[in-house]
Design a protein around this motif. Structure first.
Motif, PDB file in Angstrom:
ATOM      1  N   ILE A 142       0.797  -1.240  -0.041  1.00  0.00           N
ATOM      2  CA  ILE A 142      -0.061   0.005   0.007  1.00  0.00           C
ATOM      3  C   ILE A 142       0.966   1.127   0.146  1.00  0.00           C
ATOM      4  O   ILE A 142       0.713   2.284  -0.636  1.00  0.00           O
ATOM      5  N   ILE A 143       2.060   0.944   0.698  1.00  0.00           N
ATOM      6  CA  ILE A 143       2.988   2.385   0.685  1.00  0.00           C
ATOM      7  C   ILE A 143       3.317   2.659  -0.634  1.00  0.00           C
ATOM      8  O   ILE A 143       3.533   4.012  -0.645  1.00  0.00           O
ATOM      9  N   VAL A 144       3.846   1.946  -1.443  1.00  0.00           N
ATOM     10  CA  VAL A 144       4.232   2.208  -2.898  1.00  0.00           C
ATOM     11  C   VAL A 144       3.267   2.186  -4.134  1.00  0.00           C
ATOM     12  O   VAL A 144       3.514   2.690  -5.078  1.00  0.00           O
ATOM     13  N   THR A 145       2.049   1.941  -3.653  1.00  0.00           N
ATOM     14  CA  THR A 145       1.101   1.651  -4.684  1.00  0.00           C
ATOM     15  C   THR A 145       0.687   3.009  -5.314  1.00  0.00           C
ATOM     16  O   THR A 145       0.858   3.280  -6.640  1.00  0.00           O
ATOM     17  N   SER A 146       0.595   4.056  -4.422  1.00  0.00           N
ATOM     18  CA  SER A 146       0.251   5.287  -5.070  1.00  0.00           C
ATOM     19  C   SER A 146       1.241   5.918  -5.688  1.00  0.00           C
ATOM     20  O   SER A 146       0.794   6.517  -6.851  1.00  0.00           O
ATOM     21  N   SER A 147       2.383   5.866  -5.538  1.00  0.00           N
ATOM     22  CA  SER A 147       3.689   6.342  -6.111  1.00  0.00           C
ATOM     23  C   SER A 147       3.676   5.610  -7.548  1.00  0.00           C
ATOM     24  O   SER A 147       4.262   6.180  -8.505  1.00  0.00           O
ATOM     25  N   LEU A 148       3.725   4.407  -7.455  1.00  0.00           N
ATOM     26  CA  LEU A 148       3.812   3.561  -8.794  1.00  0.00           C
ATOM     27  C   LEU A 148       2.579   3.708  -9.660  1.00  0.00           C
ATOM     28  O   LEU A 148       2.716   3.967 -10.873  1.00  0.00           O
ATOM     29  N   MET A 149       1.405   4.160  -9.174  1.00  0.00           N
ATOM     30  CA  MET A 149       0.254   4.601  -9.878  1.00  0.00           C
ATOM     31  C   MET A 149       0.554   6.131 -10.634  1.00  0.00           C
ATOM     32  O   MET A 149       0.309   6.131 -11.686  1.00  0.00           O
ATOM     33  N   LYS A 150       1.263   6.900  -9.742  1.00  0.00           N
ATOM     34  CA  LYS A 150       1.476   8.198 -10.323  1.00  0.00           C
ATOM     35  C   LYS A 150       2.440   7.832 -11.489  1.00  0.00           C
ATOM     36  O   LYS A 150       2.403   8.632 -12.377  1.00  0.00           O
ATOM     37  N   ASP A 151       3.350   7.031 -11.351  1.00  0.00           N
ATOM     38  CA  ASP A 151       4.251   6.795 -12.507  1.00  0.00           C
ATOM     39  C   ASP A 151       3.638   6.259 -13.701  1.00  0.00           C
ATOM     40  O   ASP A 151       4.203   6.490 -14.673  1.00  0.00           O
TER      41      ASP A 151
END
Length: 403
Positions: A35-44
């Motif tokens: 969950i911690i990295v999902t939003s960052s990856l979605m942004k990428d």
């Protein structure tokens, strides 16, 4: 380490970002950490930089579960038909990996995958064709229909065309041979690939034809013709590929390969010893009785320069030649005994001993010569297994004499 790596999302250095993506994939965080990295990856995934978009797709598909996959499904479907080949290929390859545990979700992307199969980019088309096949892997009829449609479609990518040739060959192998000389399904497609512009496709089609079950001399002819042309190529990889395939064909259809012998003889002096070895062994399988001594002399000149794997190929070819021409058993047996005394690993020595044992059993005139060579060998043999085999044979023969 994981939390330290995630801070690199704030960096714009491309090499650091690539290393970060690799680290997240390898660490493979747990469900709570994802969950911690999902939003960052979605942004990428929505970035303007293709490198970020493609890598974020690969990472997300590696670390998410089925529930999260369903939430980002729309983005992945868009990525499959993305204008950027890098992004489209990343999405297609990720879908191939997802098939194992999320087959039902990936099957819903079939329309996008079919669209990607028409992409003009070679790599995208290659990955799309591979995914289309993987989606139908468990259904023979579906694969047959897919192959039928793809052979009629414009598959431009040489890599995709190679895949298609392999799928066609598999469909032919799974189908029943035609009754009354009826032509195999899709054979015309394989034959047409022999006229392709790309050498890799030509070779793939030739190899597929040569490997067909119960292949006939008529079917082999066009494949042998193009392989013969490859024998005189300036590219070592083509010469090696052609001679290796012809070597295999010579085991079952030596007459079909005979007219390549002149080209094969020129390869005996090839700088690449692997090519020279395969050329020699092919000639051993297709040559005449009168050429045996000449071939043995040529083989002896470079046996010490090649690896044990190729030496074993030579030994097996000599064994077959001896069974074919029993009158030449003395010359062939002397050659085997000579290489038996030279240095070599266990598998190589085992192949020589096994060959001599076979020849002793199959050719009565070879018994005395062969036993003499084997007795000399076990006087200073470093492999107990081989000494035991020879001693067992001697004991068995002695027992039959006493009886």
């Amino acid at each position: 380490m994981f939390f330290g790596v995630t801070k690199l999302f704030q960096k714009q250095d491309i090499n650091l970002r690539r290393m970060m993506y690799l680290c997240i994939k390898d660490i493979c965080p747990g469900a709570d950490e994802v969950i911690i990295v999902t939003s960052s990856l979605m942004k990428d995934m929505n970035s303007k930089t293709d490198l970020y978009r493609s890598n974020s797709v690969r990472v997300l598909c590696k670390i998410i579960d089925s529930q999260l996959l369903a939430q980002i499904e729309r983005y992945l479907k868009q990525a499959i038909v993305d204008k950027s080949p890098v992004v489209a290929s990343a999405a297609l390859v990720s879908a191939l990996h997802l098939l194992g545990n999320n087959a039902e979700i990936v099957k819903r992307w079939i329309n996008e995958v079919q669209e990607a199969a028409q992409n003009k980019n070679n790599m995208v088309q290659f990955h799309a064709v591979a995914l289309l096949h993987a989606l139908r892997a468990s259904d023979r009829l579906a694969i047959s229909k897919l192959v039928s449609s793809l052979t009629k479609a414009s598959v431009k990518s040489p890599l995709a065309q190679c895949l298609l040739v392999r799928y066609v060959a598999q469909v032919i192998q799974d189908s029943q041979p035609g009754a009354g000389g009826e032509q195999r399904p899709f054979y015309e497609f394989l034959e047409s690939c022999l006229r392709h512009k790309a050498e890799v496709v030509i070779f793939e089609a030739a190899r597929a034809i040569c490997n067909l079950r119960d292949v006939t001399a008529r079917e082999l002819t066009p494949a042998i013709t193009v392989l013969q042309l490859f024998l005189s190529s300036s590219k070592p990889v083509l010469r090696f590929a052609a001679v290796r395939t012809l070597n295999k064909v010579a085991m079952t259809h030596p007459l079909a390969v005979t007219h390549c012998n002149i080209d094969m003889e020129s390869l005996i002096s090839d700088q690449n010893r692997s090519i020279a070895t395969l050329a020699i062994t092919t000639l051993l399988k297709t040559g005449s009785e009168s050429s045996v001594e000449k071939l043995l002399k040529q083989i002896g000149s470079f046996m010490s320069d090649i690896a044990d794997d190729f030496k074993i190929v030579v030994v097996e070819a000599i064994r077959s030649l001896c069974l074919k021409f029993p009158a030449k058993q003395r010359a062939l047996m002397n050659f085997l005994s000579g290489v038996l005394r030279e240095e070599g690993g266990f598998e190589y020595k085992k192949a020589i001993v096994q060959s001599i044992l076979v020849l002793i059993q199959e050719i009565p005139d070879a018994k005395e010569t062969g036993l003499g060579h084997l007795c000399e060998f076990i006087e200073d043999c470093e492999f107990t297994y081989l000494s035991t085999q020879v001693l067992h044979l001697l004991g068995k023969l002695a027992g039959s004499v006493d009886g």
